[in-house]
Design a protein around this motif. Sequence first.
Motif, PDB file in Angstrom:
ATOM      1  N   LEU A 180      12.475 -38.317  13.988  1.00  8.36           N
ATOM      2  CA  LEU A 180      11.165 -37.833  13.546  1.00  8.36           C
ATOM      3  C   LEU A 180      10.737 -36.582  14.317  1.00  8.36           C
ATOM      4  O   LEU A 180       9.805 -35.894  13.914  1.00  8.36           O
ATOM      5  N   GLY A 181      11.404 -36.312  15.433  1.00  8.82           N
ATOM      6  CA  GLY A 181      11.082 -35.124  16.202  1.00  8.82           C
ATOM      7  C   GLY A 181      10.618 -35.367  17.620  1.00  8.82           C
ATOM      8  O   GLY A 181      10.269 -34.413  18.326  1.00  8.82           O
ATOM      9  N   ALA A 182      10.588 -36.617  18.061  1.00 11.96           N
ATOM     10  CA  ALA A 182      10.219 -36.896  19.453  1.00 11.96           C
ATOM     11  C   ALA A 182      11.323 -36.355  20.369  1.00 11.96           C
ATOM     12  O   ALA A 182      12.499 -36.346  20.004  1.00 11.96           O
ATOM     13  N   ILE A 183      10.918 -35.910  21.563  1.00 13.77           N
ATOM     14  CA  ILE A 183      11.921 -35.411  22.507  1.00 13.77           C
ATOM     15  C   ILE A 183      12.480 -36.521  23.384  1.00 13.77           C
ATOM     16  O   ILE A 183      13.523 -36.360  24.005  1.00 13.77           O
ATOM     17  N   ARG A 184      11.787 -37.667  23.418  1.00 10.49           N
ATOM     18  CA  ARG A 184      12.234 -38.805  24.219  1.00 10.49           C
ATOM     19  C   ARG A 184      11.474 -40.043  23.783  1.00 10.49           C
ATOM     20  O   ARG A 184      10.382 -39.948  23.237  1.00 10.49           O
ATOM     21  N   VAL A 185      12.054 -41.206  24.070  1.00  8.29           N
ATOM     22  CA  VAL A 185      11.394 -42.488  23.845  1.00  8.29           C
ATOM     23  C   VAL A 185      11.427 -43.234  25.172  1.00  8.29           C
ATOM     24  O   VAL A 185      12.492 -43.414  25.765  1.00  8.29           O
ATOM     25  N   ILE A 186      10.252 -43.629  25.635  1.00 13.46           N
ATOM     26  CA  ILE A 186      10.134 -44.374  26.883  1.00 13.46           C
ATOM     27  C   ILE A 186       9.756 -45.809  26.540  1.00 13.46           C
ATOM     28  O   ILE A 186       8.781 -46.051  25.831  1.00 13.46           O
ATOM     29  N   GLY A 187      10.534 -46.746  27.018  1.00 14.64           N
ATOM     30  CA  GLY A 187      10.277 -48.151  26.740  1.00 14.64           C
ATOM     31  C   GLY A 187       9.156 -48.719  27.583  1.00 14.64           C
ATOM     32  O   GLY A 187       8.916 -48.285  28.703  1.00 14.64           O
ATOM     33  N   LYS A 188       8.473 -49.680  26.991  1.00 12.19           N
ATOM     34  CA  LYS A 188       7.445 -50.438  27.713  1.00 12.19           C
ATOM     35  C   LYS A 188       7.990 -51.844  27.914  1.00 12.19           C
ATOM     36  O   LYS A 188       8.605 -52.377  26.999  1.00 12.19           O
ATOM     37  N   ASP A 214       4.424 -27.445  17.146  1.00 11.89           N
ATOM     38  CA  ASP A 214       5.488 -27.250  18.127  1.00 11.89           C
ATOM     39  C   ASP A 214       5.263 -27.971  19.454  1.00 11.89           C
ATOM     40  O   ASP A 214       6.050 -27.811  20.383  1.00 11.89           O
ATOM     41  N   ILE A 215       4.197 -28.764  19.555  1.00 13.50           N
ATOM     42  CA  ILE A 215       3.934 -29.479  20.809  1.00 13.50           C
ATOM     43  C   ILE A 215       4.939 -30.623  20.944  1.00 13.50           C
ATOM     44  O   ILE A 215       5.053 -31.460  20.047  1.00 13.50           O
ATOM     45  N   PRO A 216       5.669 -30.687  22.046  1.00 16.99           N
ATOM     46  CA  PRO A 216       6.623 -31.781  22.238  1.00 16.99           C
ATOM     47  C   PRO A 216       5.906 -33.130  22.313  1.00 16.99           C
ATOM     48  O   PRO A 216       4.817 -33.244  22.877  1.00 16.99           O
ATOM     49  N   VAL A 217       6.558 -34.143  21.731  1.00 16.38           N
ATOM     50  CA  VAL A 217       6.009 -35.495  21.691  1.00 16.38           C
ATOM     51  C   VAL A 217       7.014 -36.470  22.282  1.00 16.38           C
ATOM     52  O   VAL A 217       8.209 -36.394  22.002  1.00 16.38           O
ATOM     53  N   ILE A 218       6.493 -37.385  23.110  1.00 19.33           N
ATOM     54  CA  ILE A 218       7.283 -38.496  23.642  1.00 19.33           C
ATOM     55  C   ILE A 218       6.629 -39.777  23.149  1.00 19.33           C
ATOM     56  O   ILE A 218       5.417 -39.948  23.280  1.00 19.33           O
ATOM     57  N   PHE A 219       7.433 -40.671  22.574  1.00 14.91           N
ATOM     58  CA  PHE A 219       6.925 -41.978  22.179  1.00 14.91           C
ATOM     59  C   PHE A 219       7.080 -42.950  23.337  1.00 14.91           C
ATOM     60  O   PHE A 219       8.085 -42.938  24.039  1.00 14.91           O
ATOM     61  N   MET A 220       6.066 -43.802  23.503  1.00 18.90           N
ATOM     62  CA  MET A 220       6.129 -44.910  24.451  1.00 18.90           C
ATOM     63  C   MET A 220       5.970 -46.183  23.634  1.00 18.90           C
ATOM     64  O   MET A 220       4.998 -46.324  22.895  1.00 18.90           O
ATOM     65  N   THR A 221       6.939 -47.086  23.741  1.00 14.57           N
ATOM     66  CA  THR A 221       6.927 -48.251  22.864  1.00 14.57           C
ATOM     67  C   THR A 221       7.655 -49.446  23.457  1.00 14.57           C
ATOM     68  O   THR A 221       8.582 -49.288  24.243  1.00 14.57           O
ATOM     69  N   ALA A 222       7.216 -50.620  23.030  1.00 14.88           N
ATOM     70  CA  ALA A 222       7.930 -51.848  23.367  1.00 14.88           C
ATOM     71  C   ALA A 222       9.078 -52.076  22.384  1.00 14.88           C
ATOM     72  O   ALA A 222       9.948 -52.896  22.634  1.00 14.88           O
ATOM     73  N   LYS A 223       9.066 -51.345  21.264  1.00 10.45           N
ATOM     74  CA  LYS A 223      10.140 -51.454  20.276  1.00 10.45           C
ATOM     75  C   LYS A 223      11.271 -50.522  20.685  1.00 10.45           C
ATOM     76  O   LYS A 223      11.275 -49.355  20.327  1.00 10.45           O
ATOM     77  N   VAL A 224      12.210 -51.050  21.448  1.00 12.27           N
ATOM     78  CA  VAL A 224      13.265 -50.202  21.998  1.00 12.27           C
ATOM     79  C   VAL A 224      14.646 -50.521  21.441  1.00 12.27           C
ATOM     80  O   VAL A 224      15.653 -50.219  22.062  1.00 12.27           O
TER      81      VAL A 224
END
Length: 130
Positions: free
Chosen positions: A102-110, A81-91
């Motif tokens: 997949l269940g991430a709460i947000r995606v932050i671009g690099k 149940d731990i929230p996950v945020i992805f950080m990626t250059a693939k935006v």
Amino acid sequence: MPREALQRIAYVEDEPDIQEVAIIALESIGGYEVHAFDHAPPFLEQVEAMRPQLILLDVMLPGMTGPEILTELRTRPETKDIPVIFMTAKVQSTDHQRYLDLGAIRVIGKPFDPMSLSSEIEEAWNALED
């Protein structure tokens, strides 16, 4: 009842320069306690003991990708149940949506803005339902 304040973040990023900038931004600007790892095995061994409130995952990691790590976390009772945020250059929008599916709460671009990284994470945290 308001959500507990975010304090502890686990962060998995294999690029040292990006990791360093993010840690400085999260600790200095956000005031968070950050536990950083550069690849999956030590993170997966220690994640339950460190009890992060939120996990930041790079998508492209050596050996095991961020989505694979998230899949593993969801199989464990202590981390499911731990929230996950992805950080990626693939935006690309399709990638972005796949990470959310997949269940991430947000995606932050690099590249990300170090000055606004903490506020973006705080915004995602505060948007979670209790």
